[in-house]
Design an enzyme around this catalytic site. Structure first.
Site, PDB file in Angstrom:
ATOM      1  N   LYS A   1       0.838  -1.197   0.000  1.00 17.53           N
ATOM      2  CA  LYS A   1       0.000   0.000   0.000  1.00 17.53           C
ATOM      3  C   LYS A   1       0.875   1.249   0.000  1.00 17.53           C
ATOM      4  O   LYS A   1       2.089   1.178   0.242  1.00 17.53           O
ATOM      5  CB  LYS A   1      -0.942   0.000   1.207  1.00 17.53           C
TER       6      LYS A   1
ATOM      7  N   TYR B   1      18.520  29.387   7.818  1.00 16.07           N
ATOM      8  CA  TYR B   1      17.408  30.057   8.478  1.00 16.07           C
ATOM      9  C   TYR B   1      17.521  29.949   9.994  1.00 16.07           C
ATOM     10  O   TYR B   1      17.800  28.875  10.540  1.00 16.07           O
ATOM     11  CB  TYR B   1      16.079  29.426   8.049  1.00 16.07           C
TER      12      TYR B   1
END
Length: 357
Positions: free
Chosen positions: A33, A253
Site C-alpha cells: 500500500k 534560516y
C-alpha cells in the site's frame, strides 16, 4: 539534472520477504500500500510476484493499478470497500476483501457476483480503529458463511503496540483473538511487521509484513531479528556548493548552527519538499562520500547543509547519503523525532531507479 535520487534494491526486498516467510512459517501477504511505502508498488510487486503468496493494498485504486500492470496474484483490500458498488470491481478483478462492519455484510448479501468472494473478517481486539466487536464476531461470521456469495473467510486482527516489546497489550489482544476465533476453524492472520519480528507467539496462517519488507526496523533500538533486514531504499544527492566560513558564522534560516571553528560547509540538493525532515537537528547523521558526516543548520525547502570540515577530499559533486545502507532510515527517524513510515512514504520529487531485478 537535479542530483537527488532514490535507489531501490529489489534483491534486498526479496531477502526481507523471505525473512518474513521464515518467521511466519506459512504464508505472507506482502503489503504494498501507499505505493509500496514510497518504493513503487508495481515494480515491487513484479519483483515479488514469483514467490509472494499475495499482496495487501489499502484500497481498490491501488489494487487496480497492480492488476493493470499484469499482477495476477491475490490482492487483499486491507480497508475493505467504501461503497457497495465497489463489489462489482472486486468481483471483476478477483480481489480479496476485508470486512469490518455490518453494512458491508449487508452489501455482500445483496451482491450477485460471478464467483464467490474471499473475505477477511476483522476482529477489533483492541486497536479500536476498524473491526467487529468480539460480541458480534461469531454471529457475523455465521451470517457470511451462510451466503452463496462467500467462498472463504479468514479471521484477522491488527496489533496496536507490537513495536513496544515490553508492553503487554499485544499478548492481551492475542488472547482475545484466540478466545473468539480458536474454535471457528478458520485460517487466521494476526502478525504485522513488529509482531513477526518480535512476538513469535502471535502468528497465524497468514502474516502481513509491511515496513519490514523495505528494510526498516519498527523498534527503537537494536533487535537480533530486525537486524537481519536489508535496507531497500537508499536516498542520495550531491554537494552543489561549498562555503569556507570563519568561526562564529551562522548558517541557514534562524541561525540554528553557528560555526565553532573555521569550517567548510557543503550545500546539498535535498530539502523538506523532497520529504527530508525540516526540523532534523544539528548532528543528524549523513554519509559523505561513504564516510560518516553530519547535518548542520536548518533544512530548507530544496537544500540542506552538511559539515565538510573533517572531509578534506569532499567538495563539489561529492555524494551524500541521506538514508539507506549507511544511514538507516530508522536512525534518521529517531534523530528527527519522526517515523520510518512517514519518511519512506513521504519521499517526493526524487526519481527512483532500480537494481537487483
Amino acid at each position: 539534472m537535479r542530483p537527488a535520487r532514490a535507489l531501490i534494491d529489489l534483491a534486498a526486498l526479496r531477502h526481507n520477504y523471505r525473512l518474513a516467510r521464515e518467521l511466519g512459517g506459512r504464508k505472507a501477504l506482502a503489503v504494498v500500500k501507499a505505493d509500496a511505502y514510497g518504493h513503487g508498488a508495481v515494480r515491487c510487486a513484479q519483483a515479488l510476484e514469483s514467490e509472494a503468496d499475495g499482496f495487501g493494498v489499502a484500497c481498490i485504486e491501488e489494487a487496480l493499478e497492480l492488476r493493470e500492470a499484469g499482477i495476477r496474484a491475490p490482492i487483499l483490500l486491507l480497508e475493505g470497500f467504501f461503497e457497495a458498488d465497489e463489489l462489482a470491481l472486486i468481483d471483476a478483478h478477483d480481489l480479496w476483501c476485508v470486512v469490518q462492519a455490518q453494512w458491508q455484510i449487508d452489501a455482500i448479501e445483496r451482491a450477485r457476483p460471478a464467483k464467490p468472494f474471499t473475505l477477511w473478517l476483522k476482529l477489533d481486539s483492541g486497536m479500536h480503529r476498524l473491526g467487529l466487536a468480539a460480541a458480534d464476531y461469531r454471529a457475523s461470521l455465521q451470517r457470511l458463511q451462510a451466503l452463496p456469495q462467500v467462498r472463504e473467510v479468514v479471521a484477522m486482527t491488527h496489533f496496536a503496540r507490537a513495536d513496544e516489546l515490553d508492553c503487554a497489550r499485544t499478548d492481551e489482544q492475542g488472547a482475545l483473538f484466540h478466545q473468539v476465533c480458536d474454535e471457528l476453524r478458520l485460517p487466521t492472520s494476526l502478525s504485522n511487521s513488529p509482531a513477526l519480528l518480535g512476538w513469535p507467539s502471535a502468528q497465524g496462517e497468514w502474516a502481513r509484513p509491511g515496513l519490514m519488507l523495505y528494510g526498516a526496523t519498527p523498534f527503537a533500538g537494536p533487535h537480533p531479528v530486525a537486524d537481519r533486514l536489508q535496507p531497500v531504499m537508499t536516498v542520495t544527492s550531491k554537494v552543489i556548493g561549498v562555503r569556507e566560513l570563519a568561526a562564529g558564522e551562522p548558517i541557514g534560516y534562524g541561525a540554528r548552527f553557528i560555526t565553532s571553528r573555521p569550517s567548510r560547509i557543503g550545500v546539498v540538493a535535498m530539502g523538506y519538499a523532497d520529504g527530508y525532515p525540516q526540523f532534523a537537528p544539528n548532528g543528524t547523521p549523513v554519509a559523505i562520500d561513504g564516510r560518516p558526516g553530519a547535518l548542520v543548520g536548518r533544512v530548507s525547502m530544496d537544500m540542506l547543509t552538511v559539515d565538510l570540515t573533517d572531509h578534506p577530499a569532499a567538495g563539489l559533486g561529492s555524494e551524500v547519503e541521506l538514508w539507506g545502507r549507511q544511514v538507516p532510515v530508522s536512525e534518521l527517524a529517531l534523530h528527527s523525532e519522526n517515523s520510518a513510515y512517514q519518511l519512506l512514504c513521504g519521499l517526493k520529487r526524487v526519481p527512483r531507479s532500480y537494481v537487483g531485478e
